[in-house]
Design an enzyme around this catalytic site. Structure first.
Site, mmCIF file in Angstrom:
data_model
loop_
_atom_site.group_PDB
_atom_site.id
_atom_site.type_symbol
_atom_site.label_atom_id
_atom_site.label_comp_id
_atom_site.label_asym_id
_atom_site.label_seq_id
_atom_site.Cartn_x
_atom_site.Cartn_y
_atom_site.Cartn_z
ATOM 1 N N ASP A 75 3.087 -4.388 6.191
ATOM 2 C CA ASP A 75 3.613 -5.737 5.998
ATOM 3 C C ASP A 75 2.568 -6.794 6.381
ATOM 4 O O ASP A 75 1.780 -6.587 7.301
ATOM 5 C CB ASP A 75 4.870 -5.913 6.859
ATOM 6 C CG ASP A 75 5.705 -7.106 6.421
ATOM 7 O OD1 ASP A 75 5.468 -7.638 5.321
ATOM 8 O OD2 ASP A 75 6.592 -7.515 7.186
ATOM 9 N N GLY A 76 2.615 -7.920 5.661
ATOM 10 C CA GLY A 76 1.775 -9.060 6.035
ATOM 11 C C GLY A 76 0.717 -9.431 5.007
ATOM 12 O O GLY A 76 -0.070 -10.356 5.236
ATOM 13 N N GLY B 172 1.131 -10.917 2.094
ATOM 14 C CA GLY B 172 1.373 -12.254 1.554
ATOM 15 C C GLY B 172 0.873 -13.325 2.511
ATOM 16 O O GLY B 172 0.197 -14.282 2.097
ATOM 17 N N TRP C 178 -1.345 -13.013 4.853
ATOM 18 C CA TRP C 178 -2.814 -12.936 4.942
ATOM 19 C C TRP C 178 -3.431 -13.812 3.841
ATOM 20 O O TRP C 178 -4.385 -14.563 4.086
ATOM 21 C CB TRP C 178 -3.264 -11.489 4.789
ATOM 22 C CG TRP C 178 -4.732 -11.270 4.962
ATOM 23 C CD1 TRP C 178 -5.389 -10.941 6.115
ATOM 24 C CD2 TRP C 178 -5.743 -11.377 3.932
ATOM 25 N NE1 TRP C 178 -6.741 -10.840 5.886
ATOM 26 C CE2 TRP C 178 -6.984 -11.101 4.555
ATOM 27 C CE3 TRP C 178 -5.724 -11.678 2.569
ATOM 28 C CZ2 TRP C 178 -8.193 -11.106 3.846
ATOM 29 C CZ3 TRP C 178 -6.922 -11.694 1.872
ATOM 30 C CH2 TRP C 178 -8.136 -11.413 2.510
ATOM 31 N N ARG D 20 -0.740 -14.516 -3.493
ATOM 32 C CA ARG D 20 -0.233 -13.362 -2.738
ATOM 33 C C ARG D 20 -0.879 -12.063 -3.196
ATOM 34 O O ARG D 20 -1.120 -11.155 -2.412
ATOM 35 C CB ARG D 20 1.282 -13.276 -2.890
ATOM 36 C CG ARG D 20 2.040 -14.412 -2.222
ATOM 37 C CD ARG D 20 3.530 -14.250 -2.487
ATOM 38 N NE ARG D 20 4.007 -12.963 -2.014
ATOM 39 C CZ ARG D 20 4.329 -12.716 -0.749
ATOM 40 N NH1 ARG D 20 4.249 -13.653 0.162
ATOM 41 N NH2 ARG D 20 4.749 -11.519 -0.401
ATOM 42 N N HIS E 202 -2.430 -8.427 -1.442
ATOM 43 C CA HIS E 202 -2.150 -7.016 -1.740
ATOM 44 C C HIS E 202 -3.452 -6.264 -2.034
ATOM 45 O O HIS E 202 -3.615 -5.108 -1.648
ATOM 46 C CB HIS E 202 -1.192 -6.911 -2.932
ATOM 47 C CG HIS E 202 0.171 -7.474 -2.647
ATOM 48 N ND1 HIS E 202 0.864 -7.190 -1.491
ATOM 49 C CD2 HIS E 202 0.961 -8.321 -3.358
ATOM 50 C CE1 HIS E 202 2.037 -7.831 -1.508
ATOM 51 N NE2 HIS E 202 2.106 -8.529 -2.625
ATOM 52 N N GLU F 91 13.675 -3.263 -3.156
ATOM 53 C CA GLU F 91 13.910 -4.726 -3.073
ATOM 54 C C GLU F 91 12.717 -5.504 -3.654
ATOM 55 O O GLU F 91 12.876 -6.637 -4.121
ATOM 56 C CB GLU F 91 14.119 -5.151 -1.615
ATOM 57 C CG GLU F 91 15.423 -4.654 -0.990
ATOM 58 C CD GLU F 91 15.450 -3.153 -0.728
ATOM 59 O OE1 GLU F 91 14.369 -2.557 -0.463
ATOM 60 O OE2 GLU F 91 16.549 -2.562 -0.811
ATOM 61 N N ASN F 92 11.531 -4.912 -3.633
ATOM 62 C CA ASN F 92 10.350 -5.618 -4.142
ATOM 63 C C ASN F 92 10.417 -5.898 -5.644
ATOM 64 O O ASN F 92 9.677 -6.735 -6.161
ATOM 65 C CB ASN F 92 9.057 -4.852 -3.826
ATOM 66 C CG ASN F 92 8.679 -4.871 -2.366
ATOM 67 O OD1 ASN F 92 7.979 -3.979 -1.884
ATOM 68 N ND2 ASN F 92 9.135 -5.885 -1.624
ATOM 69 N N SER G 54 13.609 -1.987 7.357
ATOM 70 C CA SER G 54 13.526 -2.343 5.940
ATOM 71 C C SER G 54 13.777 -1.176 4.985
ATOM 72 O O SER G 54 13.049 -1.001 4.002
ATOM 73 C CB SER G 54 12.164 -2.986 5.639
ATOM 74 O OG SER G 54 12.064 -4.216 6.292
HETATM 75 C C1 FPP Z 1 4.427 -6.264 2.218
HETATM 76 O O1 FPP Z 1 3.723 -7.442 2.504
HETATM 77 C C2 FPP Z 1 3.609 -5.410 1.383
HETATM 78 C C3 FPP Z 1 3.918 -5.029 0.134
HETATM 79 C C4 FPP Z 1 5.154 -5.421 -0.565
HETATM 80 C C5 FPP Z 1 2.990 -4.214 -0.658
HETATM 81 C C6 FPP Z 1 2.142 -3.245 0.107
HETATM 82 C C7 FPP Z 1 1.060 -2.774 -0.763
HETATM 83 C C8 FPP Z 1 -0.221 -2.596 -0.398
HETATM 84 C C9 FPP Z 1 -0.718 -2.697 0.974
HETATM 85 C C10 FPP Z 1 -1.174 -2.175 -1.422
HETATM 86 C C11 FPP Z 1 -1.195 -0.705 -1.326
HETATM 87 C C12 FPP Z 1 -1.598 0.039 -2.357
HETATM 88 C C13 FPP Z 1 -1.050 0.621 -3.411
HETATM 89 C C14 FPP Z 1 -1.319 2.019 -3.592
HETATM 90 C C15 FPP Z 1 -0.272 -0.095 -4.414
HETATM 91 P P1 FPP Z 1 4.350 -8.829 2.075
HETATM 92 O O2 FPP Z 1 3.813 -9.174 0.742
HETATM 93 O O3 FPP Z 1 5.835 -8.763 2.174
HETATM 94 O O4 FPP Z 1 3.740 -9.754 3.163
HETATM 95 P P2 FPP Z 1 4.386 -11.034 3.809
HETATM 96 O O5 FPP Z 1 5.524 -10.541 4.674
HETATM 97 O O6 FPP Z 1 3.278 -11.608 4.596
HETATM 98 O O7 FPP Z 1 4.850 -11.911 2.694
#
Ligand code: FPP
Length: 249
Positions: A25-26, A28, A30, A38, A42, A72-73, A194
């Site tokens: 997590d994190g 977005g 970052w 966003r 990723h 949910e994504n 989650s």
């Molecule tokens: C949550 O962070 C992360 C995700 C929904 C995606 C995680 C995916 C990766 C780390 C890429 C991995 C690689 C593959 C193989 C696809 P968030 O976007 O919810 O962050 P936030 O809470 O800061 O908004």
């Protein structure tokens, strides 16, 4: 005084920690902190993910599961969903070449039938190609813990099962045959599960860090592992007489 060098040494987890899972997590935040879209977060998060194998290999851990895309994504904006699909697709294309050399077995868990057919085909091909690897890397994609349990129960009903046991349910999850996680690590400063590995994490330890996933380092991961190695796990029981007064949770 501990030297900085020793902090980066891999702790030996053999026999203590067989399966580690990550809620990445994190990404977005970052990106937002850098005024980037966003999806740039990723992409950077995918680099941390790629580093994991190097970091985990010397620790003796044999199973890792990452939460890359939840059920949910699917509700995220289409261009973000598309970017995550592309990252996975690119990862398969590049990693497929080295997975066999590195003795890694890739498994994709989740409702993958919702994904584009060409991506599904790539996933199944990589699983088949890497089947005999001894380090198992599970990528949870289009994954939800409740949906997984419902899927397992429906499988059991379809097979004509009457009374079912915990073992029956475990055997019908996407993770059948893989030991339950010992440790679930969540980055990004949120304290939630989650919908990740709900059944399998019944007795897992949890570690939470405020560090955003793209910023996770080898050094911090090893500090998390060392902390885990100092914990006493009771699996609902007691470990010694001094614990008798506790409720064992
Ligand atoms: C949550 O962070 C992360 C995700 C929904 C995606 C995680 C995916 C990766 C780390 C890429 C991995 C690689 C593959 C193989 C696809 P968030 O976007 O919810 O962050 P936030 O809470 O800061 O908004």
């Amino acid at each position: 005084m501990k030297s900085l060098f020793s902090a980066a040494q891999p702790p030996s987890c053999e026999g203590r920690l067989s399966h580690i899972a990550f809620i990445m997590d994190g990404n977005g935040r970052w990106a937002q902190r850098r005024h980037l879209p966003r999806k740039a977060g990723h992409a950077r998060g995918a680099e941390t993910f790629r580093n994991l194998l190097d970091w985990l290999e010397p620790t003796g851990i044999r199973y890792a599961t990452v939460y890359a895309f939840s059920t949910e994504n699917w509700r995220r904006p289409p261009d973000e969903v598309e970017a995550l699909m592309q990252l996975l697709s690119r990862y398969i294309d590049t990693f497929g070449k080295t997975a066999v050399e590195r003795n890694v077995s890739l498994r994709f868990i989740g409702n993958t039938e919702l994904l584009p057919v060409d991506l599904q085909e790539k996933m199944r091909a990589l699983e088949a190609q890497t089947e005999s690897g001894t380090f198992v890397l599970q990528v949870a994609f289009s994954y939800g813990g409740r949906a997984e349990i419902v899927h397992a129960v429906n499988d059991l009903i379809a097979s004509g099962a009457g009374i079912v046991t915990e073992g029956d349910i475990s055997a019908h999850l996407f993770t059948a045959g893989i030991p339950d996680p010992d440790l679930v690590v969540r980055t990004g400063g949120e304290y939630r599960t989650s919908n990740f590995l709900l059944w399998q994490s019944a007795y897992a330890e949890y570690a939470f860090t405020d560090t955003l996933w793209p910023d996770l380092t080898r050094r911090e991961l090893y500090a998390i592992l060392r902390d885990f190695l100092h914990r006493r796990r009771r699996f609902g029981g007691v470990t010694d007489a001094s614990d008798n007064a506790s409720d064992g949770k």
